[in-house]
Write an enzyme that holds these catalytic residues in place. Sequence first.
Site, PDB file in Angstrom:
ATOM      1  N   ARG A 194       0.835  -1.206   0.000  1.00  0.00           N
ATOM      2  CA  ARG A 194       0.000   0.000   0.000  1.00  0.00           C
ATOM      3  C   ARG A 194       0.863   1.247   0.000  1.00  0.00           C
ATOM      4  NH1 ARG A 194      -5.454  -1.788   3.280  1.00  0.00           N
ATOM      5  NH2 ARG A 194      -5.624  -3.746   2.147  1.00  0.00           N
ATOM      6  N   GLU A 209       0.443   4.065   0.895  1.00  0.00           N
ATOM      7  CA  GLU A 209      -0.127   5.098   1.775  1.00  0.00           C
ATOM      8  C   GLU A 209       0.992   6.019   2.215  1.00  0.00           C
ATOM      9  OE1 GLU A 209      -1.556   2.255   4.517  1.00  0.00           O
ATOM     10  OE2 GLU A 209      -3.514   2.053   3.564  1.00  0.00           O
ATOM     11  N   ARG A 246       1.185   2.392  13.298  1.00  0.00           N
ATOM     12  CA  ARG A 246       0.333   1.230  13.027  1.00  0.00           C
ATOM     13  C   ARG A 246       0.171   0.914  11.537  1.00  0.00           C
ATOM     14  NH1 ARG A 246      -5.585   2.542  15.163  1.00  0.00           N
ATOM     15  NH2 ARG A 246      -4.588   2.863  17.168  1.00  0.00           N
ATOM     16  N   HIS A 247       0.907   1.629  10.686  1.00  0.00           N
ATOM     17  CA  HIS A 247       0.816   1.353   9.244  1.00  0.00           C
ATOM     18  C   HIS A 247       2.170   0.963   8.672  1.00  0.00           C
ATOM     19  CE1 HIS A 247      -2.891   3.756   9.669  1.00  0.00           C
ATOM     20  NE2 HIS A 247      -3.322   2.978   8.689  1.00  0.00           N
ATOM     21  N   GLU A 295      -8.044  -1.568  14.923  1.00  0.00           N
ATOM     22  CA  GLU A 295      -8.612  -2.526  13.964  1.00  0.00           C
ATOM     23  C   GLU A 295      -7.546  -3.555  13.610  1.00  0.00           C
ATOM     24  OE1 GLU A 295      -9.866  -0.769  10.143  1.00  0.00           O
ATOM     25  OE2 GLU A 295      -9.123  -2.635   9.292  1.00  0.00           O
ATOM     26  N   SER A 335     -10.731  -6.610   9.070  1.00  0.00           N
ATOM     27  CA  SER A 335     -12.025  -6.132   8.596  1.00  0.00           C
ATOM     28  C   SER A 335     -12.514  -7.083   7.521  1.00  0.00           C
ATOM     29  CB  SER A 335     -11.948  -4.693   8.091  1.00  0.00           C
ATOM     30  OG  SER A 335     -11.335  -4.648   6.852  1.00  0.00           O
ATOM     31  N   ARG A 364      -0.647  -6.336  13.012  1.00  0.00           N
ATOM     32  CA  ARG A 364      -1.573  -5.613  13.895  1.00  0.00           C
ATOM     33  C   ARG A 364      -1.936  -6.465  15.106  1.00  0.00           C
ATOM     34  NH1 ARG A 364      -5.040  -1.443  11.478  1.00  0.00           N
ATOM     35  NH2 ARG A 364      -3.579  -0.097  10.362  1.00  0.00           N
TER      36      ARG A 364
HETATM   37  P1  AMO Z   1      -8.355  -3.629   5.100  1.00  0.00           P
HETATM   38  O1  AMO Z   1      -7.846  -2.612   4.167  1.00  0.00           O
HETATM   39  O2  AMO Z   1      -9.158  -3.161   6.272  1.00  0.00           O
HETATM   40  O3  AMO Z   1      -9.313  -4.647   4.346  1.00  0.00           O
HETATM   41  O4  AMO Z   1      -7.158  -4.520   5.613  1.00  0.00           O
HETATM   42  C1  AMO Z   1      -7.391  -5.673   6.397  1.00  0.00           C
HETATM   43  C2  AMO Z   1      -6.497  -5.663   7.613  1.00  0.00           C
HETATM   44  O5  AMO Z   1      -5.133  -5.611   7.210  1.00  0.00           O
HETATM   45  C3  AMO Z   1      -4.380  -4.823   8.101  1.00  0.00           C
HETATM   46  N1  AMO Z   1      -3.788  -3.697   7.359  1.00  0.00           N
HETATM   47  C4  AMO Z   1      -2.587  -3.139   7.610  1.00  0.00           C
HETATM   48  N2  AMO Z   1      -1.656  -3.415   8.519  1.00  0.00           N
HETATM   49  C5  AMO Z   1      -0.547  -2.664   8.534  1.00  0.00           C
HETATM   50  N3  AMO Z   1      -0.296  -1.655   7.684  1.00  0.00           N
HETATM   51  C6  AMO Z   1      -1.206  -1.332   6.742  1.00  0.00           C
HETATM   52  N4  AMO Z   1      -0.955  -0.325   5.892  1.00  0.00           N
HETATM   53  C7  AMO Z   1      -2.416  -2.091   6.663  1.00  0.00           C
HETATM   54  N5  AMO Z   1      -3.511  -2.053   5.886  1.00  0.00           N
HETATM   55  C8  AMO Z   1      -4.316  -3.030   6.318  1.00  0.00           C
HETATM   56  C9  AMO Z   1      -5.342  -4.341   9.168  1.00  0.00           C
HETATM   57  C10 AMO Z   1      -6.676  -4.447   8.501  1.00  0.00           C
HETATM   58  O6  AMO Z   1      -7.723  -4.664   9.402  1.00  0.00           O
HETATM   59  N6  AMO Z   1      -9.805  -6.618   1.357  1.00  0.00           N
HETATM   60  C11 AMO Z   1     -10.146  -6.171   2.685  1.00  0.00           C
HETATM   61  C12 AMO Z   1     -10.368  -7.308   3.648  1.00  0.00           C
HETATM   62  C13 AMO Z   1     -11.603  -8.106   3.364  1.00  0.00           C
HETATM   63  O7  AMO Z   1     -12.699  -7.521   3.330  1.00  0.00           O
HETATM   64  O8  AMO Z   1     -11.490  -9.343   3.172  1.00  0.00           O
HETATM   65  C14 AMO Z   1      -8.985  -5.300   3.188  1.00  0.00           C
HETATM   66  O9  AMO Z   1      -7.909  -5.294   2.674  1.00  0.00           O
HETATM   67  O10 AMO Z   1      -5.270  -5.243  10.250  1.00  0.00           O
END
Ligand code: AMO
Length: 447
Positions: free
Chosen positions: A231, A233, A239-240, A370, A373, A421
């Site tokens: 990602r 981002e 936490r990211h 979170e 999700s 996470r």
């Molecule tokens: P989402 O974007 O909420 O959902 O991601 C799911 C879980 O992945 C973790 N996560 C991350 N952890 C660390 N750094 C990040 N940048 C990051 N982004 C996400 C979190 C988050 O809850 N496709 C959907 C899931 C689904 O519906 O099956 C999805 O990607 O713990």
Amino acid sequence: MACPLCSTKNITHSPIMNMLRSHYAMDISPEMDGEKVRVAGWVEDIRNLGGIAFIILRDRTGRMQITAIKKQNPEIFKEITSLTRESVISAVGTCQKNEKVMNGWELLLEEMEVLSIAQTPLPMGVVDKVNVDFDTRLDNRIIDLRRDETKAVFMIRHTMLGAAADFLRKNGFIEVHTPKISASSSEGGTEVFRIDYFGNDAYLVQSPQLYKQMLMASGLDRVYEIAWYFRAEEHDTSRHLNESTAIDIEMAFIENEEDVMKIAEGLTNAIIQKILEENSRELEVLGVKIDLPSLPYPRISYDEVVEILQKEMDFKWGDDLGTDEENMLAKHLDYDVYFITRFPLEAKPFYAMADGKYARAFDLEFKGMEISSGAQRIHDYEMLVSRMKELGMNVDNFEDYLNAFRYGMPPHGGFGYGIERLLMRLLNRSNIRECILFPRDRKRLRP
Ligand code: AMO
């Protein structure tokens, strides 16, 4: 399975041991008094008292004292004095019961092979109590991993993934691996890493979302993947990560999102249970106490969350739950682990199934963060196309995904579960980077 040789439960000693090591530190006990063993590892400390020298040797399971007597073996003794800290040796000796020594035994050295001499000075200490700053630790991650605390996190991560695979396989999930290079972005949005694919644009996938849903039309029914998320981002938070890992599942023939949530909570408890069984030593090193949450986890609706938050802060129905909101909510609840359900449809991605103005979607929260999700998805082709158009998406970019919905797609749902996470919350780490070997963030692309 516990090791038949020792009390360490998280290592199943292979019956095929290496030639340079017959036993780990924790395989040896005072009852083995008189037995000959071969050990191997890193020289953590050397104390030379003239006629006698002690080496503290460290391996994956712990430490041991190796005792060398000059008179008995002057050649080896000389070699010991040339060893530097963190050099690698393999040593043969006889176990001797000794209550005054760590573990209740020591190894009386008979043979030693120096396998690698460590250069000096070390870029950072392994046992020093002084706090090394986090960037230095990450710059020297391999040395950092020799420290008990750092290693403990990854031993627990290992348990977590084993427990997850066991739980999911027992529940009929098939392990799959979907592409990480794709022609379209998986979650919509612009936060994708673009790469040059033989002269064409391609993207690193943000999650296996599209593929795991497509697989629901294949008849595999229940699939899981230990997935990589990429990602782009921009935010730089504790936490990211820009490259993170997740347990992704997708399951067909569900009635609604409750079916999926049962798997999410069962999975979480299976992981925690296994860590409690296998990692007591690591939890102690980390100073962490974990309680197994009771099932089922509380479910709290987004509407209820709004009611709670509005008492404390400026928050409107439809707003996103950011870090501040999640923390505030956690303060108001008497439990650590809970689902937030029935989000506003707009707050969730295009593939989430609608129920009026709500999405059949959920977040799993652990101490105000979170960790997962998921949702029931739209499985009807026409409905999906019209939802994508409503959101201004170009359906032509999703042709392959959409095709999977045209020839028989059962109702389905799933979730993505952030591995780092969960570990971060479970192990009370303040930075998510503690929970991945080589973190990737905006500023860090090495080591
Ligand atoms: P989402 O974007 O909420 O959902 O991601 C799911 C879980 O992945 C973790 N996560 C991350 N952890 C660390 N750094 C990040 N940048 C990051 N982004 C996400 C979190 C988050 O809850 N496709 C959907 C899931 C689904 O519906 O099956 C999805 O990607 O713990």
